[in-house]
Scaffold this motif. Structure first.
Motif, short mmCIF file in Angstrom:
data_model
loop_
_atom_site.label_atom_id
_atom_site.label_comp_id
_atom_site.label_asym_id
_atom_site.label_seq_id
_atom_site.Cartn_x
_atom_site.Cartn_y
_atom_site.Cartn_z
N SER A 91 13.85 31.72 18.53
CA SER A 91 14.03 30.67 19.53
C SER A 91 12.98 30.81 20.62
O SER A 91 12.74 31.89 21.12
CB SER A 91 15.42 30.75 20.16
OG SER A 91 16.39 30.44 19.21
N TYR A 110 11.71 28.83 24.25
CA TYR A 110 12.02 27.81 25.25
C TYR A 110 10.74 27.36 25.92
O TYR A 110 9.98 28.17 26.45
CB TYR A 110 12.98 28.37 26.30
CG TYR A 110 14.37 28.57 25.77
CD1 TYR A 110 15.37 27.64 26.03
CD2 TYR A 110 14.68 29.65 24.97
CE1 TYR A 110 16.65 27.80 25.52
CE2 TYR A 110 15.95 29.82 24.46
CZ TYR A 110 16.93 28.89 24.74
OH TYR A 110 18.19 29.06 24.22
N SER A 160 17.67 18.02 17.10
CA SER A 160 19.10 17.95 17.38
C SER A 160 19.36 16.73 18.27
O SER A 160 18.44 16.01 18.63
CB SER A 160 19.56 19.22 18.10
OG SER A 160 18.97 19.29 19.39
N THR A 184 16.56 20.19 24.50
CA THR A 184 16.65 19.58 23.18
C THR A 184 16.16 20.59 22.15
O THR A 184 15.07 21.14 22.30
CB THR A 184 15.77 18.31 23.11
OG1 THR A 184 16.27 17.37 24.06
CG2 THR A 184 15.79 17.70 21.73
N ARG A 185 16.96 20.85 21.15
CA ARG A 185 16.60 21.83 20.15
C ARG A 185 15.89 21.14 19.00
O ARG A 185 16.36 20.13 18.48
CB ARG A 185 17.84 22.55 19.61
CG ARG A 185 17.52 23.65 18.59
CD ARG A 185 18.77 24.41 18.23
NE ARG A 185 19.73 23.57 17.54
CZ ARG A 185 19.80 23.44 16.21
NH1 ARG A 185 18.96 24.08 15.44
NH2 ARG A 185 20.71 22.65 15.67
N VAL A 234 13.98 22.13 15.18
CA VAL A 234 13.93 23.18 14.17
C VAL A 234 12.75 22.90 13.26
O VAL A 234 12.61 21.80 12.72
CB VAL A 234 15.24 23.22 13.34
CG1 VAL A 234 15.17 24.32 12.29
CG2 VAL A 234 16.44 23.42 14.25
N ASN A 259 13.70 27.92 15.71
CA ASN A 259 14.36 27.07 16.70
C ASN A 259 13.52 27.04 17.96
O ASN A 259 13.14 28.09 18.49
CB ASN A 259 15.74 27.62 17.06
CG ASN A 259 16.72 27.43 15.94
OD1 ASN A 259 17.13 26.32 15.66
ND2 ASN A 259 17.09 28.53 15.30
N MET A 288 13.27 25.15 21.88
CA MET A 288 13.94 24.32 22.87
C MET A 288 12.90 23.64 23.74
O MET A 288 12.00 24.28 24.26
CB MET A 288 14.85 25.17 23.76
CG MET A 288 15.99 25.84 23.03
SD MET A 288 17.22 24.70 22.37
CE MET A 288 17.92 24.07 23.87
#
Length: 129
Positions: free
Chosen positions: A4, A6, A30, A49-50, A52, A57, A59
């Motif tokens: 992940s 960000y 997402s 907002t995610r 993929v 992942n 953000m």
């Protein structure tokens, strides 16, 4: 394994989202949430907002503050590809509007990789295991 990352933009998260959709056609997004109308200047900007991409992942969010920079990434994003064709295609799309920081090359340890800064200044390391 999931990684992940960000990324915070100052009003350009929507543009980044549209750009990454073009670069990574298999990208999944997402549910996109936005600040409500009563949020003043933030109204309509993206809440986190995610997205993929493969096993990664990421953000995206708009910053509530205006900085001298357009975003504040905390790290590079590492994306692994299964085929050389996929890696080269993404490399070319990111470079079309960005800047190669390290050329796509064979460094004699059984994989190709490239390091690219996209037009938003986000660094991507593309790997072929």
């Amino acid at each position: 394994m999931h990684v992940s990352t960000y990324l915070m933009f100052t009003g350009d998260a929507e543009a980044a989202l549209n750009f990454y959709r073009q670069v990574f056609p298999d990208m999944e997004v997402s549910e996109v949430n936005r600040y409500p109308e009563e949020s003043g200047e933030l109204a309509g900007k993206l809440l986190p907002t995610r997205i993929v991409i493969g096993d990664h992942n990421i953000m995206l969010t708009d910053s509530p503050n205006v900085h001298q920079f357009s975003f504040t990434p905390s790290m590079s994003i590492f994306i692994n590809f299964e085929t050389e064709e996929e890696l080269v295609a993404v490399h070319d799309r990111l470079c079309a509007e960005g800047e190669p920081l390290m050329p796509l090359d064979d460094y004699d340890f059984s994989r190709m990789f490239a390091w690219i800064q996209d037009k938003f200044g986000v660094s991507w390391q593309l790997n072929l295991p």
